[in-house]
Design an enzyme around this catalytic site. Structure first.
Site, PDB file in Angstrom:
ATOM      1  N   TYR A 132       0.815  -1.206   0.000  1.00  0.00           N
ATOM      2  CA  TYR A 132       0.000   0.000   0.000  1.00  0.00           C
ATOM      3  C   TYR A 132       0.853   1.262   0.000  1.00  0.00           C
ATOM      4  CZ  TYR A 132      -4.426  -2.254  -0.249  1.00  0.00           C
ATOM      5  OH  TYR A 132      -5.494  -2.950  -0.734  1.00  0.00           O
ATOM      6  N   HIS A 146      -5.654  -2.858   6.558  1.00  0.00           N
ATOM      7  CA  HIS A 146      -5.003  -3.876   5.728  1.00  0.00           C
ATOM      8  C   HIS A 146      -4.043  -4.762   6.529  1.00  0.00           C
ATOM      9  CE1 HIS A 146      -6.816  -2.693   2.020  1.00  0.00           C
ATOM     10  NE2 HIS A 146      -6.503  -1.430   2.226  1.00  0.00           N
TER      11      HIS A 146
END
Lengths: 747, 747
Positions: free
Chosen positions: A273, A428
């Site tokens: 990410y 996440h």
């Protein structure tokens, strides 16, 4: 703020529409600048890597122009046509803008203008996207996130052709397309926009980029500082189970820059990410530097953005692929476009690190602006130096005090340990405290599974996260760490996990042949303290460095412990016998265990259990100090997975029942090689005869490793005092040892 | 001949020991020659690839010389130390000989001399190797085969230093080492030596090589023509289940050259063993050319040896890896040392094909003799041309009339079909009549499993063939072909299989966009005739070429048919529903079925069953014309495999029960791509809407393929008349078609 209030504010904003600064600016000024473009034009034809990049972009854009413009009515998830088309549109438009500036060919400006007016014609009547899965639906795409991508790129395209448009044309685009677009992804979707999250970073950057082009102070403030009164309730959840609003949390671009980055530049969601978020961070940072240099965005938090690029590059294996920590799709690497941006910007606006040039050489591509030109000139002039990845310890948390990720490397990435003792990593994150993965060069030896998702592959749940991401990939048992009583860390609850982090005990890479990282975790299983110490050791009687892994457990009650090792490759041999069931059954009912088949179950036949496999033409042996009552489980993923969403990969799992205080000590030993071309098998057997925990109490743990020639080495660990200056004394197997510091290794 | 007679003959041979030719020869004359060496020396430093090869060999040999010589008492199987050491010895000795000739440095001669005398000192007292598994145990190695390897290489080393030795030294070596060694692998082991088999080829070449150095006519005759009266009984079996003696079979090198090679140069055991056998064939061929040019070994059977090199290179994928037909270990490629020999010799003694130079460039290595020099000079002089692999049909059998192997390629190896309709392939053959495998560039799309063996990896059964080679790898169900009633072709009996072969029906690659191969098999299942037709088609509305597969079955009684497709990759989607068992059970009891788990079982939901997967970043869809009563099985290997000897890979299997005459028609369609770096998914869906068998009777079969835009193409096949000139007429779905030849495709 109520829904009605938001709508009112939206209407107001749409009505006012006053440029808030007085002077008009020249364009382009966002990513390209007038003097930058001049320089680029002057050097055309003289800088091979830059010229090749122009040529390659030109080929791509020309091909798209010849196909004509299509702005279809939005319909599909990320795998489908309308999604791909709109995505391709903004990518090509941005590139076309750069070409227009560099080559001064009107066709590139016309392509953008025509496309923008097609969007202008459709946008105002466009409802929210028909796919309803997202907590924040976009209009062109199924989530606001992708709409924000669109605006970040289209702002650059608009900036590139700004001066070719009449004032009326600009007004039309800004009033009917850009401002409503910016409002939609911000004021109308505060649950998306007003957070600390990679989603919001894109939203903030999108609003900020168009604000800079439009020279709109109100939008710029909204980008930098968020929406003051967003009306959101504390504790709401997004699709990934992340909190939308947390008490006292600021919002906007600067908050997003502040919070998820540690002072070392580690991004709490992990490298996959980070790679995604770096583009808006850097591209908006660059735009701010060009338009509002006085805001010093790049310098913010002690140059954290540029440090982030360095951290990210260091979170990759020898092939440049990012470690798949948390939700990370394997295969993503520093060859991706956003890393071209990152490397070029970090070179130009950092300290012109010549090692970045070697990454740019591998990428074989540069940005079509002044930064890309500088990189290409550096490469041309032979300034590139190898990017030498060293061992590194990256703290997590805004203040660097929420654990971290350590990467221990030996040699030229001959052995790389990735040890995760970080915070939860927002929505996440995985439930994988004190987990690790191991690499030999670019090959995984013991894997981190990564995510259960096929990004942009429509056939697999529209390319979105699959149910198995939650039921398997995030679970504790899917990772190389301790599972207690078949449960997950923090009971698999994000609300709990996000309150805690592991703590560093010691990190020391000063002796390249005995590098150590050690951390503790006390909250994952209340009442149980885990203390894991990992040492990358190069002993002269071993052909390759190995990993010593000591997991010490102190528990208030008796538990069952599972320690899996997710090897990749073909099983070669083991020194224990086991039963192979004729039918394969799931190992458990939930917490990830329902996805594991039991392929074998045995008992140790000696106190040093060995298990060997061949992966990628190299031999590996796991040697573990086991107890007679341990169970050795051979597991394989894929149970309860009718859609084949999980790869059929395997683990050796050591199960210890009915234990409170105990130690798992293991060595993962790479050795030798095999070539199917020469059919030569070199050093195919383990060099270890015995691994033994020779001492273990509250204060000290000691492990011996005896090699096949009878040489014994000893690893001594102080469990409570990590001070580098404390002196320790310990008698082990009748011999007295004294040393200074947390650990000591005697070869 | 009885054992006593053999021993008597041996004693006689050892006693006589008379050079049978009169003139003494100069040395070296085997692989290097005096004039050749002169030429090499003269060009040193001027031919980069040759110089680099010398340098690389020198580095390797110097390292070994510095370690000292070790000739340990034989003990281990192929994975163990004594095996590896003796193997390394002969390899390094041969290289040291070449270096001695080229560099004229005495240390290389001394190294060989010292090593030879160490062997001389140990050989005469050496018993047969202690490992007793082989049907023909060697002395230095566990099988005579490896002893023969030793002699082939050592003969070259001896030849290189021949002139540095005194006559007494030579006599000592020849009487105590070389002649007894040659006798042991021939007269004392006729079951090894006197066959048509790759083992015997090595034995023959070994005896022949040393015969040429020693100038011994009796040994040379034995090498060329075998042992006249070997005392072997008809029908004995070797370790692989192959016949040792067949009625009327000749023996010796020339017989081995005659029988296993087809006139096209295809070697009946398949490319993996051809690669292995090519070394003794070519190196002894070259020695014969140098010493006995009048025997014209290279010209034998219309240059079959040099044709063999071409055939072998064509039996590789785009990465140069050989198709793993029969017992073939995956990963073996034309980068292996024996192919350096093959390519260099084929270049020098063939027609100086400049395409071979590009292979040599990739190998980045040449032989250290005149042939290697010629290749390196060709490369230096820019003569190399790309080795363009085309479609090729290679006959099998000594006369080319025992079926064959066809390779259809489209584009630059963008799609490669390997279709096997060959003879049994001696003892290394598999029960896989009319099987196929499919490649996109160097990636397997539908795999041939290869063998169940880990060559030279001691942990896996000493590196020898595993039981699973017989119970799985050789079985019919392990291959992409038809299994009837869960049995194997020829009931899995070598005695039957080796009597038969499939027959070519048609082969036509004249139209690159519609290439067809078709063959029949009537003996694998008595009473059942299989006729399989495979067409590689590039239709302009498809982005890539696809494979059309028509398997027509005529049976005297009703049977169950299984048609598996061994895909490699991640399942993406399918248009049928199925049950996923919660526990995995073996699919059957034997014939390979015991090694398959059933992961899913379903029924077609339409007449065109589709199944899609992602492999190596590329999309694939299988579309098959199914019947409502068909079963669709999702299988995975690994059942009843407690030692993990079998890879856990998968297949989709179409099962049709209670059928006599029927057709399986399928398309395997590669399409699009996926990159984990760009996360771009291109063309991820099949372009096929419907696949239909629109006509099927004794004379004709017709299949239509309708694409998603509604365009239909038609493939017409004449089932009984393959003549290219016959005119055919057929009415299909109310429309009349006429064409000439066995097949017709209308886009």
């Amino acid at each position: 703020m109520s829904k009605i209030k938001i709508t009112a504010l939206l209407l107001l904003a749409a009505t006012i529409n006053i440029p808030l600064t007085v002077q008009s600016q020249e364009h382009p000024n966002l990513i390209m600048t007038k003097p930058g473009v001049e320089k680029v034009r002057k050097n055309l034809g003289q800088v091979p890597l830059f010229d090749a990049s122009v040529e390659s972009v030109k080929k791509q854009v020309d091909a798209e122009i010849s196909l004509g413009i299509d702005t279809p009515i939005p319909k599909d998830f990320s795998g489908g046509y309308t999604h791909q088309r709109h995505k391709q549109n903004f990518i090509i438009a941005q590139k076309s803008g750069a070409l227009y500036q560099i080559l001064e060919d009107e066709k590139y400006a016309k392509y953008i203008k025509d496309m923008l007016f097609q969007y202008e014609g459709m946008y105002k009547d466009l409802p929210a996207h028909p796919q309803k899965r997202s907590y924040a639906r976009g209009k062109l795409f199924w989530q606001c996130l992708n709409d924000s991508n669109w605006l970040v790129y289209m702002s650059q395209a608009y900036d590139a052709i700004y001066e070719t448009l009449s004032e009326q044309e600009r007004d039309k685009l800004e009033n009917n397309l850009f401002r409503p677009f910016a409002d939609y992804i911000s004021i109308e979707n505060p649950q998306f926009y007003n957070r600390v999250h990679n989603h919001s970073t894109w939203g903030n950057a999108a609003v900020g980029m168009i604000a800079l082009v439009m020279d709109d102070k109100e939008l710029l403030d909204r980008a930098l500082y968020g929406i003051e009164d967003d009306g959101l309730e504390i504790g709401g959840l997004d699709n990934d189970g992340g909190f939308i609003k947390v008490e006292g949390q600021k919002a906007g671009f600067l908050a997003n820059l502040e919070d998820p980055f540690s002072p070392d530049g580690y991004y709490t969601e992990g490298p996959y990410y980070q790679r995604y978020a770096m583009y808006p961070f850097l591209i908006f940072g660059l735009a701010m530097k060009n338009v509002k240099p006085e805001m010093k965005v790049f310098e913010h938090k002690d140059n954290v953005l540029l440090k982030g690029v360095n951290a990210l590059l260091n979170l990759s294996d020898a092939d440049g692929e990012f470690f798949p920590l948390n939700d990370g799709q394997k295969g993503m690497s520093y060859y991706t476009a956003s890393l071209v941006t990152a490397v070029d910007i970090a070179y130009q606006y950092g300290n012109k690190n010549p090692q970045l040039l070697s990454i740019a050489e591998k990428q074989n591509q540069v940005l079509l602006n002044e930064a890309g030109l500088a990189v290409a000139m550096g490469v041309r002039d032979g300034k590139a130096q190898a990017f030498a990845k060293k061992s590194i310890n990256l703290s997590d948390g805004p203040d660097g005090k929420q654990g971290g990720v350590a990467v221990l490397r030996h040699g030229n990435e001959d052995l790389t340990l990735v040890f995760k003792y970080a915070a939860q990593g927002l929505s996440h994150g995985h439930y994988d405290k004190l987990s690790f993965s191991l690499y030999e060069k670019g090959d995984e030896v013991l894997q981190d599974y990564g995510l259960a998702r096929f990004v942009n592959i429509g056939q697999k749940g529209g390319g979105n996260y699959l149910e198995e991401n939650k039921t398997w990939a995030k679970t504790t048992i899917a990772h190389n760490t301790l599972s207690q009583n078949e449960s997950m860390h923090f009971a698999g609850k994000y609300a709990i996990g996000s309150q805690h982090h592991s703590d560093l005990y010691v990190y020391d890479h000063s002796n390249k042949d005995v590098q150590v990282v050690s951390a503790t975790e006390s909250n994952a299983y209340p009442g149980t303290k885990m203390h894991r110490t990992m040492a990358v050791i190069k002993n002269k009687s071993f052909d390759k460095p190995f990993l010593l892994d000591i997991m010490k457990i102190n528990a208030e009650q008796k538990n069952q412990y599972d320690m899996p090792f997710y090897y990749l490759g073909q099983v070669l041999s083991k020194n224990f016998s086991y039963d192979s069931p004729n039918v394969l059954k799931p190992l458990g009912q939930n917490n990830g265990y329902q996805h594991l088949y039991l392929e074998g179950i045995g008992k140790p036949s000696t106190s040093s259990t060995q298990f060997a496999w061949l992966g990628n033409g190299k031999y590996y042996t796991l040697t573990s100090a086991t107890e007679g009552s341990d169970e050795l489980l051979l597991t394989r993923m894929g149970a309860n997975d009718p859609e084949f969403n999980i790869r059929r990969e395997a683990a050796l799992m050591i199960r210890r029942k009915d234990s409170d205080n105990t130690v798992f000590a293991s060595v993962i030993e790479p050795h030798g090689s095999y070539s199917p071309v020469s059919e030569l098998s070199v050093n195919s057997n383990s060099n270890i005869a015995e691994l033994k925990v020779v001492h273990d109490d509250v204060k000290y743990t000691a492990v011996t490793i005896k090699d096949v020639k009878g040489q014994t080495s000893l690893f001594l660990l102080s469990n409570l005092d990590a001070s580098p200056s404390t002196q320790h004394k310990l008698e082990v197997v009748g011999k007295k040892y004294s040393w200074t510091g947390a650990f000591h290794y005697i070869e």
